[in-house]
Motif scaffolding. Structure first.
Motif, PDB file in Angstrom:
ATOM      1  N   TRP A 171       0.814  -1.221   0.000  1.00 20.20           N
ATOM      2  CA  TRP A 171       0.000   0.000   0.000  1.00 20.20           C
ATOM      3  C   TRP A 171       0.851   1.277   0.000  1.00 20.20           C
ATOM      4  CZ3 TRP A 171      -4.832  -1.142  -1.213  1.00 20.20           C
ATOM      5  CH2 TRP A 171      -5.362  -2.383  -0.821  1.00 20.20           C
ATOM      6  N   GLU A 172       2.001   1.235  -0.664  1.00 16.86           N
ATOM      7  CA  GLU A 172       2.802   2.452  -0.809  1.00 16.86           C
ATOM      8  C   GLU A 172       2.090   3.465  -1.703  1.00 16.86           C
ATOM      9  OE1 GLU A 172       6.725   1.593  -2.226  1.00 16.86           O
ATOM     10  OE2 GLU A 172       7.464   1.063  -0.216  1.00 16.86           O
ATOM     11  N   VAL A 173       2.464   4.724  -1.542  1.00 19.55           N
ATOM     12  CA  VAL A 173       1.917   5.803  -2.360  1.00 19.55           C
ATOM     13  C   VAL A 173       2.467   5.706  -3.784  1.00 19.55           C
ATOM     14  CG1 VAL A 173       1.863   8.323  -2.675  1.00 19.55           C
ATOM     15  CG2 VAL A 173       1.684   7.331  -0.371  1.00 19.55           C
ATOM     16  N   ASP A 174       1.592   5.836  -4.764  1.00 19.51           N
ATOM     17  CA  ASP A 174       2.012   5.911  -6.163  1.00 19.51           C
ATOM     18  C   ASP A 174       2.473   7.350  -6.427  1.00 19.51           C
ATOM     19  OD1 ASP A 174       2.369   5.903  -8.879  1.00 19.51           O
ATOM     20  OD2 ASP A 174       0.271   5.470  -9.394  1.00 19.51           O
ATOM     21  N   THR A 175       3.755   7.612  -6.185  1.00 17.40           N
ATOM     22  CA  THR A 175       4.254   8.984  -6.283  1.00 17.40           C
ATOM     23  C   THR A 175       4.220   9.516  -7.719  1.00 17.40           C
ATOM     24  OG1 THR A 175       6.498   8.072  -6.288  1.00 17.40           O
ATOM     25  CG2 THR A 175       5.662   8.907  -4.195  1.00 17.40           C
ATOM     26  N   ASP A 176       4.367   8.632  -8.704  1.00 23.37           N
ATOM     27  CA  ASP A 176       4.231   9.081 -10.089  1.00 23.37           C
ATOM     28  C   ASP A 176       2.800   9.555 -10.345  1.00 23.37           C
ATOM     29  OD1 ASP A 176       6.863   8.464 -10.652  1.00 23.37           O
ATOM     30  OD2 ASP A 176       6.398   6.464 -11.422  1.00 23.37           O
ATOM     31  N   GLY A 177       1.832   8.822  -9.806  1.00 20.88           N
ATOM     32  CA  GLY A 177       0.441   9.227  -9.939  1.00 20.88           C
ATOM     33  C   GLY A 177       0.158  10.538  -9.244  1.00 20.88           C
ATOM     34  N   VAL A 178       0.806  10.768  -8.095  1.00 22.40           N
ATOM     35  CA  VAL A 178       0.648  12.031  -7.371  1.00 22.40           C
ATOM     36  C   VAL A 178       1.102  13.206  -8.236  1.00 22.40           C
ATOM     37  CG1 VAL A 178       1.568  13.388  -5.442  1.00 22.40           C
ATOM     38  CG2 VAL A 178       0.785  11.042  -5.057  1.00 22.40           C
ATOM     39  N   GLN A 179       2.250  13.048  -8.875  1.00 19.06           N
ATOM     40  CA  GLN A 179       2.769  14.145  -9.699  1.00 19.06           C
ATOM     41  C   GLN A 179       1.883  14.402 -10.915  1.00 19.06           C
ATOM     42  OE1 GLN A 179       7.187  14.366 -10.102  1.00 19.06           O
ATOM     43  NE2 GLN A 179       7.182  12.429  -8.952  1.00 19.06           N
ATOM     44  N   ALA A 180       1.262  13.336 -11.436  1.00 20.56           N
ATOM     45  CA  ALA A 180       0.363  13.524 -12.577  1.00 20.56           C
ATOM     46  C   ALA A 180      -0.934  14.220 -12.171  1.00 20.56           C
ATOM     47  CB  ALA A 180       0.044  12.162 -13.204  1.00 20.56           C
ATOM     48  N   LEU A 181      -1.364  14.034 -10.937  1.00 15.36           N
ATOM     49  CA  LEU A 181      -2.616  14.637 -10.460  1.00 15.36           C
ATOM     50  C   LEU A 181      -2.481  16.116 -10.124  1.00 15.36           C
ATOM     51  CD1 LEU A 181      -4.186  12.108  -7.894  1.00 15.36           C
ATOM     52  CD2 LEU A 181      -5.214  12.890 -10.024  1.00 15.36           C
ATOM     53  N   ALA A 182      -1.327  16.501  -9.619  1.00 14.84           N
ATOM     54  CA  ALA A 182      -1.163  17.835  -9.065  1.00 14.84           C
ATOM     55  C   ALA A 182      -1.111  18.899 -10.156  1.00 14.84           C
ATOM     56  CB  ALA A 182       0.106  17.897  -8.228  1.00 14.84           C
ATOM     57  N   ASP A 183      -1.583  20.086  -9.794  1.00 14.98           N
ATOM     58  CA  ASP A 183      -1.456  21.249 -10.673  1.00 14.98           C
ATOM     59  C   ASP A 183      -1.224  22.487  -9.822  1.00 14.98           C
ATOM     60  OD1 ASP A 183      -3.946  22.028  -9.637  1.00 14.98           O
ATOM     61  OD2 ASP A 183      -5.070  21.355 -11.384  1.00 14.98           O
ATOM     62  N   LYS A 184      -1.335  23.664 -10.424  1.00 19.21           N
ATOM     63  CA  LYS A 184      -1.027  24.903  -9.702  1.00 19.21           C
ATOM     64  C   LYS A 184      -2.009  25.193  -8.575  1.00 19.21           C
ATOM     65  CE  LYS A 184      -3.662  27.818 -12.905  1.00 19.21           C
ATOM     66  NZ  LYS A 184      -3.611  28.967 -13.842  1.00 19.21           N
ATOM     67  N   ASN A 185      -3.164  24.520  -8.564  1.00 19.93           N
ATOM     68  CA  ASN A 185      -4.165  24.737  -7.517  1.00 19.93           C
ATOM     69  C   ASN A 185      -4.115  23.688  -6.409  1.00 19.93           C
ATOM     70  OD1 ASN A 185      -5.454  27.090  -8.609  1.00 19.93           O
ATOM     71  ND2 ASN A 185      -6.378  25.776 -10.166  1.00 19.93           N
ATOM     72  N   THR A 186      -3.174  22.750  -6.497  1.00 18.54           N
ATOM     73  CA  THR A 186      -3.033  21.734  -5.460  1.00 18.54           C
ATOM     74  C   THR A 186      -2.370  22.350  -4.236  1.00 18.54           C
ATOM     75  OG1 THR A 186      -2.797  20.020  -7.161  1.00 18.54           O
ATOM     76  CG2 THR A 186      -2.104  19.465  -4.920  1.00 18.54           C
ATOM     77  N   VAL A 187      -2.959  22.094  -3.058  1.00 13.02           N
ATOM     78  CA  VAL A 187      -2.448  22.733  -1.845  1.00 13.02           C
ATOM     79  C   VAL A 187      -1.751  21.765  -0.897  1.00 13.02           C
ATOM     80  CG1 VAL A 187      -4.067  24.666  -1.909  1.00 13.02           C
ATOM     81  CG2 VAL A 187      -4.755  22.533  -0.792  1.00 13.02           C
ATOM     82  N   ALA A 188      -2.170  20.491  -0.885  1.00 11.44           N
ATOM     83  CA  ALA A 188      -1.598  19.562   0.093  1.00 11.44           C
ATOM     84  C   ALA A 188      -1.864  18.125  -0.332  1.00 11.44           C
ATOM     85  CB  ALA A 188      -2.190  19.816   1.477  1.00 11.44           C
ATOM     86  N   ILE A 189      -1.108  17.223   0.283  1.00 10.14           N
ATOM     87  CA  ILE A 189      -1.304  15.777   0.104  1.00 10.14           C
ATOM     88  C   ILE A 189      -1.484  15.162   1.482  1.00 10.14           C
ATOM     89  CG2 ILE A 189       1.205  15.423   0.052  1.00 10.14           C
ATOM     90  CD1 ILE A 189       0.726  12.936  -1.650  1.00 10.14           C
ATOM     91  N   VAL A 190      -2.431  14.239   1.610  1.00 12.01           N
ATOM     92  CA  VAL A 190      -2.700  13.563   2.878  1.00 12.01           C
ATOM     93  C   VAL A 190      -2.015  12.192   2.885  1.00 12.01           C
ATOM     94  CG1 VAL A 190      -4.486  12.498   4.322  1.00 12.01           C
ATOM     95  CG2 VAL A 190      -4.886  14.749   3.282  1.00 12.01           C
ATOM     96  N   ILE A 191      -1.264  11.923   3.942  1.00 14.03           N
ATOM     97  CA  ILE A 191      -0.620  10.631   4.155  1.00 14.03           C
ATOM     98  C   ILE A 191      -1.104  10.090   5.500  1.00 14.03           C
ATOM     99  CG2 ILE A 191       1.575   9.425   4.491  1.00 14.03           C
ATOM    100  CD1 ILE A 191       1.179  10.428   1.653  1.00 14.03           C
TER     101      ILE A 191
END
Length: 434
Positions: free
Chosen positions: A180-200
């Motif tokens: 259940w590790e974070v898909d960090t590549d997927g995180v980078q694809a999701l984020a844009d200039k309006n992204t404020v935070a990530i929950v872990i």
């Protein structure tokens, strides 16, 4: 027409064709995101169906509150601390808006033990449990167009609070084949200039995973690259029983700023005491410069406070808690996790991708092709409750349709009984062999 009394006389009052008020539409659809709401529905259908299970006791394997079981009682030292604070008569007043200073200082010192730097009293804000901490952080971040990155599967309360505050929730995958590790590549694809935070969430709810130092470092570097901060939900901090030990996300506060959410609820087994915290892990001062810290403090002026006498108990509670109490809890959780792993792997139509290493939960996948007359995970859970008096959580509530979240934080004999009933249910509903 309605009747109204005026000066002793009854006069007719016309009923308006319409009223000027209406509910907040955002609220009406949020019950499906609530663990308690969905479990209440399952239990209501179980009762309406006659209780089921041949009169056997209900086994609750759907929620995260083990405190009802004698083997998960609060430590005497914690109870004495609260009783002493209440009986002292010194904590009957309102507290300061961000919490009593002795409590905040004690929490700062307690959390600093696991960090490469010292937290100050000004880094700590007390809340009504971790749920209010989530509410406050989501409110502080809300602005037009903002989005927040949430884990899938995950704790949907984050989505409920984000949506209620007008934010967009975007989901990144947790990878079951990689514990259940974070898909960090997927995180980078999701984020844009309006992204404020990530929950872990670590240790994981709902997956029972525990992240390694190396993986958390990778998450921090990803957040830094994206220019966002990390919300570290550590409600289950130190509740680990596998190879990996708990590493707080705040260790990486100098890489990317971290807001840590925690509480007394899980480690001290007192969820009803409602004492949580927000902590800014930010040695570089980013939250001060961006006024996030000021916004958190300001929000505390317009929200409710934790009970004052529980705040007053915190210094003695943290100082006097014994390691033996924590180790006893870990021992029972490990025993229960082992039982879960063994029993689930021998249950038809259920796959458990990884053995839980922390928290109180495990995620399992349903193979509906092996079952007859079961439509989906919600149908499975409702029928299981009616027929076997066993309550588990449908995976859709944590973002995974046709999965289940099973709580193993109950006394081991009840857990074995519940898992045995689950196995019987699956066998009874299995398709005949071809």
């Amino acid at each position: 027409m309605e009747k109204s009394a005026s000066n002793g006389e009854v006069t007719a009052v016309p009923v308006p064709d319409s009223w000027n008020f209406e509910p907040n539409e955002r609220l009406l659809g949020l019950m499906s995101l609530s663990v308690r709401g969905v479990l209440a529905r399952i239990k209501a259908e179980m009762v309406a169906g006659g209780g089921g299970g041949g009169g056997r006791p209900v086994i609750p394997m759907g929620h995260g509150d083990p405190s009802a079981f004698p083997c998960f009682r609060a430590a005497p030292e914690a109870v004495d601390a609260v009783a002493g604070a209440l009986l002292s008569g010194e904590y009957n007043s309102y507290s300061t808006c961000v919490g009593l200073e002795p409590a905040r200082r004690s929490i700062a010192q307690y959390l600093s033990r696991d960090l490469p730097y010292e937290l100050s009293i000004d880094d700590v804000y007390l809340t009504n449990g971790c749920a209010q901490a989530i509410e406050i952080v989501c409110s502080v971040l809300a602005r037009p167009g903002a989005n927040i990155l949430l884990p899938m599967p995950g704790y949907k309360f984050y989505e409920a609070r984000a949506v209620f505050n007008g934010m967009e929730a975007r989901y990144f995958d947790l990878l079951p084949e990689k514990d259940w590790e974070v898909d960090t590549d997927g995180v980078q694809a999701l984020a844009d200039k309006n992204t404020v935070a990530i929950v872990i969430i670590n240790p994981g709810n709902p997956c029972g995973n525990v992240y390694s130092y190396e993986h958390l470092a990778k998450v921090a570097e990803t957040a830094r690259k994206l220019g966002i901060f990390v919300i570290a939900d550590e409600a289950y901090a130190h509740l680990t029983f596998g190879e990996r030990k708990f590493v707080p996300m705040g260790v990486f506060g100098a890489v990317a700023p971290v807001i840590t959410l925690g509480s007394l609820s899980k480690r001290w087994l007192v969820p009803g005491w409602r004492l949580g915290w927000i902590v800014t892990n930010d040695p570089s001062g980013v939250f001060q410069r961006t006024k996030v810290a000021a916004s958190i403090r300001t929000y505390h002026y317009i929200c409710s406070d934790p009970t004052t006498f529980v705040q007053g108990a915190v210094p003695n509670l943290l100082e006097n808690s014994k390691e033996e109490f924590f180790q006893k809890t870990i021992k029972i959780l490990k025993e229960s996790a082992d039982i879960c792993w063994e029993k689930l792997n021998g249950t038809n139509a259920i796959t458990c991708p990884s053995k839980p290493m922390g928290s109180m939960f495990v995620m399992v996948k349903l193979d509906l092709s092996c079952l007859q007359d079961i439509k989906d995970d919600m149908d499975f859970c409702c029928r299981l409750a009616k027929e076997e008096s066993v309550v588990v959580l449908p995976g859709r509530v944590v973002g995974c349709k046709d999965w289940l979240r099973i709580t193993f934080a109950i006394d081991p004999p009840s857990l074995e009984d519940g898992l045995g009933r689950l196995k019987s249910f699956c066998l009874r509903h299995s398709k005949p062999a071809q």
